[in-house]
Scaffold this motif. Structure first.
Motif, mmCIF file in Angstrom:
data_model
loop_
_atom_site.group_PDB
_atom_site.id
_atom_site.type_symbol
_atom_site.label_atom_id
_atom_site.label_comp_id
_atom_site.label_asym_id
_atom_site.label_seq_id
_atom_site.Cartn_x
_atom_site.Cartn_y
_atom_site.Cartn_z
ATOM 1 N N LYS A 144 16.729 6.510 15.425
ATOM 2 C CA LYS A 144 16.761 6.742 16.867
ATOM 3 C C LYS A 144 17.949 6.072 17.557
ATOM 4 O O LYS A 144 18.229 6.328 18.732
ATOM 5 C CB LYS A 144 15.454 6.222 17.498
ATOM 6 N N ASP A 219 7.928 10.126 19.752
ATOM 7 C CA ASP A 219 9.257 10.003 19.128
ATOM 8 C C ASP A 219 9.121 9.528 17.684
ATOM 9 O O ASP A 219 9.921 9.858 16.817
ATOM 10 C CB ASP A 219 10.111 9.008 19.919
ATOM 11 N N LYS A 255 7.874 17.089 18.153
ATOM 12 C CA LYS A 255 9.270 17.253 18.555
ATOM 13 C C LYS A 255 10.147 17.469 17.323
ATOM 14 O O LYS A 255 9.862 16.935 16.251
ATOM 15 C CB LYS A 255 9.770 15.983 19.258
ATOM 16 N N ASP A 257 12.813 16.111 16.621
ATOM 17 C CA ASP A 257 13.445 14.880 16.141
ATOM 18 C C ASP A 257 12.449 13.725 16.018
ATOM 19 O O ASP A 257 12.842 12.569 15.941
ATOM 20 C CB ASP A 257 14.619 14.483 17.040
ATOM 21 N N ALA A 259 10.115 11.226 14.050
ATOM 22 C CA ALA A 259 10.193 10.713 12.676
ATOM 23 C C ALA A 259 8.818 10.239 12.226
ATOM 24 O O ALA A 259 8.102 9.594 13.001
ATOM 25 C CB ALA A 259 11.192 9.566 12.586
ATOM 26 N N ARG A 279 11.877 15.550 8.958
ATOM 27 C CA ARG A 279 11.378 14.460 9.812
ATOM 28 C C ARG A 279 10.606 13.399 9.026
ATOM 29 O O ARG A 279 10.291 12.342 9.548
ATOM 30 C CB ARG A 279 10.505 15.062 10.919
#
Lengths: 306, 306, 306
Positions: A144, A219, A255, A257, A259, A279
């Motif tokens: 990130k 996220d 999402k 992105d 992880a 991911r």
């Protein structure tokens, strides 16, 4: 002399410096391949943990040092009734630094008080496992680019999982963190952490029972294992178990992105089909565990970089 | 990337090259003492085997590399239910090559499919043990100067001995091989090997119950242990057991240049008086096991000789 | 080729030279950090002993060598019925020197007869433990400047303690030694040692039951553990147990330059308050154990100093 017993032994700035060093190591490991030449790491594992032990050993070998120790208490002098204080004083004569895993909470702390060499807590009972936390932080930061301003989902057994507790405390030190705590009612984050850490610091959090409904806002999704035997009744277990298994289908709602992290070993809480999703970051995490331990050993031995 | 799971993974030409390298190592080990500097071997022994494990460790240390791993499954994450696929992906982060011994047939094969590092099968159940086979081949070739044109006696438990099966298959690839299979009826070579390997390829063989009557025609005598519990009845055991014990007396009937091999450990199937016979090659074989593993590690890591 | 099976395998002069080398190593360990580069130590521990094993491993690593081996018999071929003679012949192919701990008295002696590499007895049953004796001698000599002309108190279980027996025999070779043997009646030094060593050589000794009354005349106090189960009756145990616990109070009656030794691990026979007394030498002793083993490995491998 410094030890690492609790993740909070390191200031936010020190964690930053350590992760910076770990990043540099990850980019050019060869450059560090002799910095600990002639140094010895003792791995004192009173409780078996192959993954953690081998990660420490790989780290020390990568730095050009060597390793001695034991993999379980059976083959140690503990069986003869020796105190941790005596053991560490003797080990101080044999090695330059040590990593201790112990079933009893606080044992590494006691050891550090009598030790002539740096002691790293490699997991003490249900208490702390600071190098796992550093590994988690490195993985989040490297993906990130930052540790603040993130929505972190923690999923599974949030009651007994020491990695989860340490991660909450550590991430609470950064700005703009929000937590989404996803677990069955029986396995919620303990009150003392919700109260003393999250509410005390005014950190936004929500507690939910279902992963699928919240996955879209995360996220980071940090998965942990939910063990059948932790449930109060079979009915709850059957009703809830699938909520805590991450599948390719559930990943569709996440999402692009986000992880996925997991401290490993994983049993079935992440379907193997997810492994191929870009991911999925849990094997990268295992690799980062070596780099972060290399950085930590260098820091505690006060070994320079060149 | 190459693995070694089954002896037949290597072509006849590759075996030749590997044995040539092993011979060069045996002649001048010092020359190879740093070729794997900075490389790490993981020894993953889910089933104890001191001899095989130490042979791999000695090989890697002789090449200037280092070693990490575990000696039994108790101290591994397997106990926590982790799959071999996950374990090897994590070990791939810790080491450059691995040797795996597993009680379950096929486990090293599965590992090789998920591994980012070369996997060497160090024995999987009753299945394969390819580095033992390479050791046997090196020993025969170094004593006889060739692998073809030989009469090979295999004696003892030919039913359950995986080293025997692998050796038959491997030697069948050379010209002019004849087998003399010496065992009690209950412990004969299984049909699928006699049929699919020997008869299919038209390789001459005979099956006999008594060592003494055939020892005179052998170039190589490969001994294995006959365990009492393998016999169907006590009567057969008592009647036959002495036929499968090699003594100085029986050695008198053998050719002056016959070589005696044994994969070790030996219990009582070779009398200790035979140890002093210059034809006893089983301790040389143990030494060759280190050289051949050094050559194999170099080959799989694609390390040059310089 | 030399082995070390019994402390008396080394002459008085050889012990002196070995301790001189150990002293030089202690003063400048860096100078010796590569003298065993490329050499391998096998640690064959058929019985667990973390302290002794790690001390040998630290010694070899400090000399730039490497280590392989096993920490308990479970993971060794002994379980398959292999003889010590066969094991050592195979280990001779894997390593340059070995340290063997075995529950059976005489096993290292047998091994040395079949070995192609030097064998160090790292403890065989209740028999001998020569590297502990060398450690004790080094510690006494480095504190007192000499091994003769000393009054040595030995306290605790003098019947079963093999370190005590070896130390008596070894010190008996020096001039002007007097022994004060402090133990309960049941745990006195066995007759064969009192008769064959002390009386035969005319060495002054006295046997007493109480530590406090004699502590004032000692130059060295060697403590060992008194186990409850060694006593014939509970009454004796309760009456005597405190006599064999060294406390700060008892230390007040000792000479200002008396040194307290203990082979470790200690359970409660030395109160932890004594640890801070400058006369407590038992942790120094643990450190000396590494130096003396470094010197011994160098001597047996015939490795020069430069």
């Amino acid at each position: 002399m410094r030890h690492l017993i609790d993740p909070s032994d390191l200031s936010v700035q020190e964690v930053d410096e350590l992760l910076n060093l770990a990043d540099r190591i990850a980019k050019d490991p060869k450059r560090y391949s002799e910095v600990c030449k002639g140094k010895k790491l003792a791995t004192l594992f009173y409780e078996p943990s192959t993954r953690t032990r081998l990660s420490f050993e790989a780290a020390m070998l990568n730095l050009g040092g060597s390793v001695l120790g034991f993999a379980s208490a059976d083959s140690s002098s503990a069986a003869k009734g020796e105190s941790v204080a005596d053991t560490i004083r003797v080990i101080s004569c044999y090695a330059d630094i040590c990593a201790m895993r112990h079933p009893k909470e606080g044992a590494p702390m006691v050891a550090s008080r009598f030790s002539k060499i740096p002691v790293i807590n490699a997991g003490d009972g249900g208490h702390q496992h600071p190098t796992q936390t550093l590994t988690d932080l490195m993985t989040i930061r490297s993906i990130k680019g930052r540790l603040g301003g993130l929505t972190i989902g923690l999923c599974g057994d949030l009651k007994f999982g020491r990695t989860v507790h340490s991660l909450i405390k550590s991430l609470s030190r950064y700005e703009g963190i929000r937590f989404v705590l996803i677990s069955p009612g029986e396995l919620r984050v303990p009150d003392y952490i919700v109260g003393e850490v999250l509410r005390a610091k005014g950190i936004p959090y929500e507690e939910v029972e279902d992963l699928e409904t919240v996955i879209g806002k995360l996220d980071i999704l940090y998965m942990t294992r939910v063990q059948r035997e932790r449930f109060f009744n079979e009915e709850d277990y059957i009703r809830l178990k699938d909520s805590y298994i991450l599948t390719a289908h559930k990943m569709q709602g996440a999402k692009p992105d986000m992880a996925v992290l997991h401290p490993l070993p994983r049993v079935n809480e992440i379907a193997v089909e997810v492994d191929d999703d870009p991911r999925a970051a849990y094997f990268t995490q295992a690799q980062n565990g070596v780099y972060v331990r290399m950085a930590l050993i260098m820091k505690l031995l006060e070994v320079g970089e060149c």
